[in-house]
Design a protein around this motif. Structure first.
Motif, PDB file in Angstrom:
ATOM      1  N   TYR A  67       0.807  -1.216   0.000  1.00  0.00           N
ATOM      2  CA  TYR A  67       0.000   0.000   0.000  1.00  0.00           C
ATOM      3  C   TYR A  67       0.842   1.268   0.000  1.00  0.00           C
ATOM      4  CZ  TYR A  67      -4.223  -2.703   0.745  1.00  0.00           C
ATOM      5  OH  TYR A  67      -5.265  -3.568   0.580  1.00  0.00           O
ATOM      6  N   ALA A  68       2.056   1.160   0.499  1.00  0.00           N
ATOM      7  CA  ALA A  68       2.917   2.347   0.519  1.00  0.00           C
ATOM      8  C   ALA A  68       3.216   2.771  -0.917  1.00  0.00           C
ATOM      9  CB  ALA A  68       4.208   2.026   1.246  1.00  0.00           C
ATOM     10  N   PHE A  69       3.270   4.058  -1.137  1.00  0.00           N
ATOM     11  CA  PHE A  69       3.442   4.553  -2.497  1.00  0.00           C
ATOM     12  C   PHE A  69       4.855   4.269  -3.007  1.00  0.00           C
ATOM     13  CE2 PHE A  69       0.098   8.096  -3.240  1.00  0.00           C
ATOM     14  CZ  PHE A  69      -0.836   7.093  -3.420  1.00  0.00           C
ATOM     15  N   SER A  70       4.915   3.832  -4.258  1.00  0.00           N
ATOM     16  CA  SER A  70       6.215   3.720  -4.899  1.00  0.00           C
ATOM     17  C   SER A  70       6.571   5.102  -5.462  1.00  0.00           C
ATOM     18  CB  SER A  70       6.160   2.691  -6.012  1.00  0.00           C
ATOM     19  OG  SER A  70       5.242   3.119  -6.982  1.00  0.00           O
TER      20      SER A  70
ATOM     21  N   GLU B  58       4.166   6.337  -8.042  1.00  0.00           N
ATOM     22  CA  GLU B  58       2.884   6.787  -7.504  1.00  0.00           C
ATOM     23  C   GLU B  58       3.018   8.149  -6.834  1.00  0.00           C
ATOM     24  OE1 GLU B  58       0.341   2.909  -6.246  1.00  0.00           O
ATOM     25  OE2 GLU B  58       2.405   3.030  -5.567  1.00  0.00           O
TER      26      GLU B  58
ATOM     27  N   LYS C 134      -5.934   9.720  -5.341  1.00  0.00           N
ATOM     28  CA  LYS C 134      -6.575   8.540  -4.761  1.00  0.00           C
ATOM     29  C   LYS C 134      -6.755   8.742  -3.256  1.00  0.00           C
ATOM     30  CE  LYS C 134      -5.021   4.554  -6.500  1.00  0.00           C
ATOM     31  NZ  LYS C 134      -4.078   3.440  -6.444  1.00  0.00           N
TER      32      LYS C 134
ATOM     33  N   ARG D 167      -2.880  -5.599  -9.053  1.00  0.00           N
ATOM     34  CA  ARG D 167      -1.727  -4.697  -8.945  1.00  0.00           C
ATOM     35  C   ARG D 167      -1.098  -4.806  -7.551  1.00  0.00           C
ATOM     36  NH1 ARG D 167      -0.365   0.338  -7.379  1.00  0.00           N
ATOM     37  NH2 ARG D 167      -2.304   0.546  -6.240  1.00  0.00           N
ATOM     38  N   LEU D 168      -1.978  -4.763  -6.547  1.00  0.00           N
ATOM     39  CA  LEU D 168      -1.475  -4.819  -5.175  1.00  0.00           C
ATOM     40  C   LEU D 168      -0.795  -6.152  -4.904  1.00  0.00           C
ATOM     41  CD1 LEU D 168      -4.372  -3.107  -3.271  1.00  0.00           C
ATOM     42  CD2 LEU D 168      -2.079  -2.270  -3.568  1.00  0.00           C
TER      43      LEU D 168
ATOM     44  N   LYS E 283       2.529  -6.202  -6.423  1.00  0.00           N
ATOM     45  CA  LYS E 283       3.439  -5.333  -5.692  1.00  0.00           C
ATOM     46  C   LYS E 283       3.959  -6.049  -4.443  1.00  0.00           C
ATOM     47  CE  LYS E 283       3.494  -0.477  -4.469  1.00  0.00           C
ATOM     48  NZ  LYS E 283       2.633   0.629  -4.088  1.00  0.00           N
TER      49      LYS E 283
END
Lengths: 758, 594
Positions: A325-328, A331, A346, B546-547, B550
């Motif tokens: 969930y942490a932004f890359s 993102e 988002k 996607r998640l 990741k």
């Protein structure tokens, strides 16, 4: 008077310092002298001006010096010391006295003023100061740089130039500066070219100006206030007027008021003001609701809608979210890119992992988010909205499984190859044993269905637009539309007897004794006999039209058939009677480009499909009974259910419309299965099946059950998409045809093949 | 035939009134109208047909129900507003004249509003009030943390503080805390009151950052808080009443007169109450009841009943989750939230008395079992207690059981903290941590622990594991031979009939085609809805994918990182925590048993 108080103070201090001092006698002396001074002061100060003040100062000096001598030894420059002290405030003085250690420092300062000449105030006319000024500056107030190049400045009385003093070089100057203790207060005067040593007063003045105080050091802003207009009663008043009487007599009205108040108090009407109870604030809550759910009758707003609850947080909002969930970086870049349109982001924050709780910073949008929520609560219009709790699958209609609706054609079991061009049209004989096909290669071929063999080939001159086998099983006849002609051909397959009988019937033209061919028909069409050669090859009758014929359709009895010339305007549809070899033009007016016509299988109706509509005519009554509105742009094909009450219309704009004639003139159902325009549609004679062929190289077989019960609508279920034909020149499937008895489907395609699906 | 009907004189058009018209009708200015709407809970309505409701006008307007506005016009508060206006005018004149006596007298008689009737009117039942408590609590908590020098009146701030502390006391006493979540915005708490979930958000206490006036208008929020304070007061009273607590809250053993003039004493007392560390005085000694779920025999509801039972058990467990544990809080940990969480799960807690009043025991107390620490290292450690990070408490509550402490030691890399508020829909991505939690809720055992154990075993004896694998392989090999033997014995004459496998692939394809045809048969009016729903579903599926990818990528990277750093390091890391866990091995075992 001021000095008197000063001296008194000093006295006090001195007395205090007694313990320290050794020469008590001296002090007493000083006291005595001081006292004497005071007395003279008091007398003189009232009447004297400045001079007396000076005297007073001098007296002070004496006093000071006396004390100084007494307390501190080694004091030499008493006078100077006194000079300084006179300039200073009395407070400073007292400080000096209280802390004698401060004196030596002052002494240094005072020593600097030692060489200063005595004050000019002392004797104003001792010398002529104005003369002295002139002596120094003889040029007046001019820009001095005029004299920069000359060794002198101005001239004296005798006309001799006054020479500038020698300045010397820099080293000399520096040495002089080092030697001279006065250098810090020495200033060059450009008016005279002389070095001037500033006096103590000048320095003080400069200091005052720089400290934004009053420049004149001797001015005392805190002088004692002289009370000119006192509030004390003077012994002799300004006016001697006695007080008025009413100031002694109490007011009657006030007495009445007081009386009233007293009465009110006595009666208990008037009460002293009760001080407000602050503890009420803490106990102002009480049990408002007695039960959880029961409500008492209170007026409320109309039809209240509770506000939606705030959205609950997801995993991304966590201070330590799962890593996905942490932004890359990408993102984050995207998040930053949307800075102008933050509502498209988002999240309003960047999901990020913090290593520990203490590392989490304050959320800077917190107040803003609370505020926006408040705005929503009172400013956002509310309405009750139905929320769908269904899954999308629930919207899809439940259809019976194709497995339960068998039989229907599923596999391609035979391919009829032989044609060299597009196979535009196919038709079968009434028994279903043979198949005839017409192609662009200017041939008609007769095939046996069971074996797939081509029995016969008829050469015609022109592309075959339409073939149709006569449904009457007593005669063997095929109608084929080729260019302007409609050929009636005996295919020469099947029962010999039937073939022979057919030839016999068609050998001779029936006598047209009392019948005159109408002029209109004669202009359009002629019935021709084939020549011998043609007869031998199977042609029996030739109908020559004045325009190209596109479509031919038999009546179910096999005696009548219709032909269509789309370009014929009001003469585009012809109905022919084979037995009497007569023709008629049923319509006098054109209703559009006629695409095809069909006979009703049971009743004397004729379906005529123009580009947009399908019209149903009653042939007996000679009137229009129905007009079916398809909503399509271009109808391509038409099929009638064997029951006669349902019509299938295929259109070039991909729609397949099922009409129930009993129900309405609008489609009962419109299907869009095909990817491209539909070329042909067909009903099965026995099974509840129908099919459609399209340019997307596929034919779709569907289940179409019609019930006898009028209340029950037909069920339509698409069953199978049959593929196999190849694309040729943007065309796919041209014609579809069901076997009359078996659940088999024939399709003819642009690739020159006919396929049989079983 | 009667007279002709004019347009917009009946129906929808007469039901609505624009804001300007409402102002005119009520003879209020916009500010007062706004305040009135906020207090009375009147809001604009979305009409069914906007064009008709606006009498043919096309620009968008704020529309209110005419009946609502009529209802507002009967509100006595309007007169209070007017009184206040007069009061302000008088004050202004007196101030400008310098008439201090009049100013004092006027101030004494300043008109004040009572909002009790509004609370009753907006929430006729207690459940209604509870339903609307979320915003109220969040805003009151926010106001209670504001500094005194904002534009908000100071007494309102202290009132908010008092009321929120009272509410927290109720939650502790009723053990109503159900879910917690530390987010970047603050800490979410979900409390269950009378079966209703109430969620509140308390911001991180990090100092106040002033906002610009265009961003936040505190006057509007203060109007809300005015109402919310009286609402929360009445709710608190009712809640305290329902569990037989005295209201306002009283601490046992300490008596301070309410109307005492000694302000310091009152202040001190309030601080002790705000410490949240002692239970309050009850009216009647409470008798605890065990609520048993009655069993109603129902065929299809058996599973649901089972689930409800499991849920009830879990909540029971949650209520006494930290029972018997003694906590000590380090000074860098947010005291109030941690104390609240621990106390509402029946734990004992104390802290350094220099931080806040109300500490009950010292750090040197040997009976402390856990010390909550949020710094990288601690100088002096006691062997008898665990030093853990605060996330452990929050995770324990969400999992409703005591989690192994190893992952949460000082300086440890914390496991992710996931939201307990998420409800997954079909096809949504569920992170593995959440899957574990769901499995626990379903009543399965902890898979993570088992995995860990397995891993440990593997670590301990790699040789053994290889042996085991070989053995397993042997067993697998043996099995088919056995079946062959059986076949040979039986298959002398009559061959066993072969089961013809149905053409699964073909069937699937057929079904797919059938579904496609069914899709084509959707009614025209449903078609758009169906498409949008499918589109949403596809989007969700894409997001989930996607998640997932990741996560996989991340795990791969982690693994490679681990490999690159020598395994010896990991071993030493384990050794460093060994002494602690060794002393309390029995305890961990107990916890696992629980």
């Amino acid at each position: 008077m001021a000095t008197a108080s000063k001296s008194a103070k000093r006295r006090y201090e001195i007395v205090e310092n007694k313990g320290n001092s050794e020469d008590v006698d001296d002090i007493i002396e000083a006291q005595v002298s001081d006292n004497a001074d005071d007395s003279t002061d008091e007398e003189s100060s009232e009447y004297s001006g400045l001079e007396d003040d000076e005297e007073d100062d001098s007296g002070d000096e004496e006093d000071e010096s006396a004390w100084e001598e007494a307390s501190d030894e080694d004091e030499e420059d008493d006078d100077e010391e006194q000079d300084m002290s006179t300039n200073e405030d009395s407070e400073d003085d007292s400080e000096d006295k209280v802390a004698p250690t401060a004196v030596p420092i002052e002494q240094v300062e005072s020593s600097t003023t030692a060489e200063e000449p005595a004050k000019p105030v002392e004797d104003e006319y001792a010398y002529d100061s104005s003369d002295e000024e002139d002596l120094r500056n003889t040029v007046g107030n001019i820009p001095m740089n005029w004299y920069d190049e000359y060794p002198h400045i101005g001239y004296d009385l005798e006309g001799k130039p006054i020479l500038k003093p020698k300045r010397g070089d820099e080293i000399d100057n520096f040495l002089r500066k080092m030697e001279n203790p006065e250098s810090w207060r020495t200033v060059y005067d450009p008016q005279t070219g002389q070095d001037v040593v500033l006096s103590n007063e000048d320095v003080e003045l400069i200091k005052n100006v720089m400290g934004s105080r009053i420049p004149d050091g001797s001015y005392n802003p805190y002088e004692p206030w002289v009370d000119w207009f006192t509030n004390e009663v003077m012994e002799t008043p300004v006016t001697g007027r006695p007080e008025h009487k009413r100031s002694f007599i109490p007011s009657r009205i006030e007495a009445m008021k007081v009386g009233r108040m007293v009465h009110a108090i006595k009666m208990g009407w008037m009460k002293p003001r009760v001080p407000k109870d602050t503890s009420v604030e803490r106990h102002k809550y009480y049990l408002m609701w007695n039960a959880d759910d029961k409500s008492e009758d209170v007026r409320r707003i109309e039809n209240p809608i509770p506000a939606p609850k705030p959205r609950l947080p997801g995993h991304a909002e966590s201070y330590n979210p799962p890593p996905e969930y942490a932004f890359s970086d990408r993102e984050i870049a995207q998040w930053n890119r949307l800075a102008d349109t933050p509502y498209q982001r988002k999240f309003p924050f960047v999901p990020k992992r913090f290593s520990s709780l203490r590392a989490v910073p304050a959320y800077d949008r917190f107040a803003r988010e609370r505020f926006v929520r408040c705005l929503d609560l009172y400013l956002c219009p509310r309405a009750k909205k139905m929320r769908l709790t269904i899954q999308p699958e629930d919207l899809v209609p439940q259809l019976p499984k194709p497995r339960d609706l068998q039989p229907f054609p599923t596999v391609c079991s035979m391919i009829f190859k032989g044609h060299k061009g597009l196979v535009r049209t196919i038709s079968h004989d009434p028994s279903g044993q043979f198949l005839i096909s017409g192609s662009d290669d200017q041939t008609l071929k007769v095939w046996e269905v069971a074996t797939g063999r081509c029995f016969k080939t008829f050469e015609v001159k022109g592309t075959v637009r339409c073939v149709s086998w006569c449904p009457n099983s007593a005669i063997a006849l095929v109608a084929a539309a080729v260019d302007n002609n409609v050929y009636l051909i005996n295919p020469g397959v099947g029962d010999r007897l039937v073939q022979a009988k057919t030839d016999e019937i068609l050998k001779e033209m029936p006598a047209q004794t009392d019948y005159l061919i109408p002029q209109r028909v004669r202009a359009v069409l002629t019935w021709n006999e084939p020549d011998k050669e043609q007869w031998a090859s199977g042609f029996r009758v030739i109908l020559t039209h004045f325009k190209a014929v596109k479509h031919v359709a038999w009546h179910s009895k096999g005696d009548y058939f219709s032909s269509v010339m789309p370009e014929g305007d009001n003469r585009s549809v012809l109905i022919h009677q084979l037995s009497r070899r007569r023709s008629q033009l049923p319509f006098s007016k054109s209703k559009g480009l006629v695409q095809c016509t069909l006979f009703h299988p049971l009743r004397p109706y004729l379906f005529v499909a123009t580009q947009r509509h399908v019209r149903v005519y009653n042939l007996l009554k000679q009137e229009l009974t129905k007009k079916l509105i398809t909503g399509a742009k271009w109808i391509s094909s038409l099929a009638v259910h064997p029951g006669g009450d349902n019509v299938l219309v295929g259109t070039h704009d991909r729609r397949l419309c099922w009409f129930d004639l009993d129900l309405s003139t609008k489609p009962y159902q419109a299907l869009r299965h095909h990817g491209q325009g539909i070329r042909a549609v067909a009903f099965h004679k026995r099974y509840p099946l129908f099919a459609s062929g399209s340019d997307d190289c596929s034919a779709i077989v569907s289940h179409g059950m019609v019930y006898n019960d009028l209340l029950k609508n037909p069920t339509i279920v698409p069953l199978k998409k049959l593929r196999g034909h190849d694309k040729f020149d943007d065309f796919g499937v041209f014609d579809v045809l069901f076997h009359p008895t078996q659940p088999w489907l024939f399709t003819s395609g642009a690739d020159g093949t006919i396929r049989l699906y079983t | 035939m009667g007279p002709m009907k004019k347009k917009y004189e009946a129906g929808e058009a007469t039901k609505y009134i624009t804001r300007a018209q409402a102002l005119k009708k009520l003879q209020l200015n916009l500010k007062d109208f706004r305040r009135l709407c906020i207090l009375k809970g009147v809001y604009p309505r979305e009409p069914n047909n906007r064009k008709k409701a606006q009498k043919g006008k096309l620009d968008k307007k704020t529309l209110y129900y005419v009946k609502d506005i009529r209802f507002l016009s009967h509100e006595p508060l309007i007169w209070k507003f007017r009184d206040f206006k007069v009061f302000m005018r008088k004050m202004k004149t007196a101030m400008e004249k310098g008439d201090k006596e009049t100013v004092a007298r006027l101030k004494e008689n300043k008109p004040s509003m009572k909002l009790d009737h509004l609370v009753k009117e907006r929430y006729p039942t207690f459940m209604d009030a509870l339903n609307d408590l979320d915003d109220c609590l969040t805003l009151c908590f926010f106001y209670s943390t504001l500094p005194r020098d904002t534009k908000v009146p100071a007494n309102l701030i202290s009132l908010c503080r008092r009321l929120t502390v009272e509410f927290l006391h109720y939650v502790i006493a009723a053990k109503a805390l159900r879910k917690v979540f530390i987010s970047v915005k603050g800490i979410y708490y979900q409390v269950e009151i009378k079966g209703q979930p109430v969620t509140m958000l308390i911001n991180h206490q990090r100092g106040f950052k002033p906002t610009s006036a265009s961003d936040v208008d505190y006057r509007i929020m203060t109007n809300f808080v005015d109402f919310y304070t009286s609402m929360l007061g009445f709710i608190n009273f009712r809640l305290y009443h329902s569990i037989n607590l005295q209201y306002p809250p009283k601490l046992p053993g300490i008596t301070v007169k309410e109307d005492a003039t000694d302000e310091d004493a009152v202040e001190e007392y309030n601080e002790l109450v705000a410490a949240l560390n002692s239970s309050l005085v009850t009216n009647v000694p409470q008798a605890e009841e065990e609520i048993q779920i009655d069993e109603f025999p129902s065929a299809e509801g058996a599973e649901k009943l089972e689930e409800a039972k499991r849920e009830a058990e879990a909540i029971e467990r949650l209520k006494s989750l930290f029972k018997g544990l003694k906590f000590f809080i380090s000074r860098e940990v947010p005291r109030e939230s941690v104390v609240f969480v621990i106390r509402s799960c029946d734990g004992e807690v104390s802290w350094d008395p220099s931080i806040f009043a109300g500490a009950t025991y010292d750090e040197t107390d040997e009976s402390i079992t856990h010390q909550i620490v949020d710094r990288p290292s601690v100088d002096k450690q006691y062997l008898s207690r665990y030093y853990i990070q605060p996330q452990w408490l929050f995770d324990c509550i969400n999992f409703r059981r005591l989690l192994p402490v190893e992952d949460y030691f000082i300086g440890a890399n914390l496991p992710p903290h996931i939201s307990p508020f998420v409800t997954e829909r079909l096809g949504d991505y569920i992170p593995p941590e959440r899957q574990m939690l769901l499995a626990l809720q379903r009543g399965e055992t902890l898979p993570a622990e088992q995995e860990e154990e397995e891993e440990e075993e593997e670590d301990e004896s790699e040789d053994d594991s290889s042996d085991e694998e070989e053995e397993e392989g042997k067993i697998e090999k043996k099995e088919p031979t056995k079946s062959q033997v059986v076949k040979e014995k039986k298959g002398m004459k009559v061959m066993r009939g072969r089961v013809e496998m149905p053409d699964v692939k073909g069937m699937e394809e057929e079904d797919k085609e059938h579904y496609k045809f069914r899709e084509l048969m959707i009614r025209n009016k449903d078609k758009r809805l169906y498409r949008s729903m499918m589109k949403n579903r596809r989007n969700r599926e894409r997001e989930a994918k996607r998640l997932e990818n990741k996560r996989k990528q991340h795990e791969k990277e982690e693994k490679s990182l681990k490999k690159s750093t020598s395994s010896g390091k990991a071993l030493t890391a384990k050794w460093s925590i060994q002494p602690l866990s060794a002393t309390s091995d029995t305890q961990t075992k107990k916890m696992k048993m629980m």
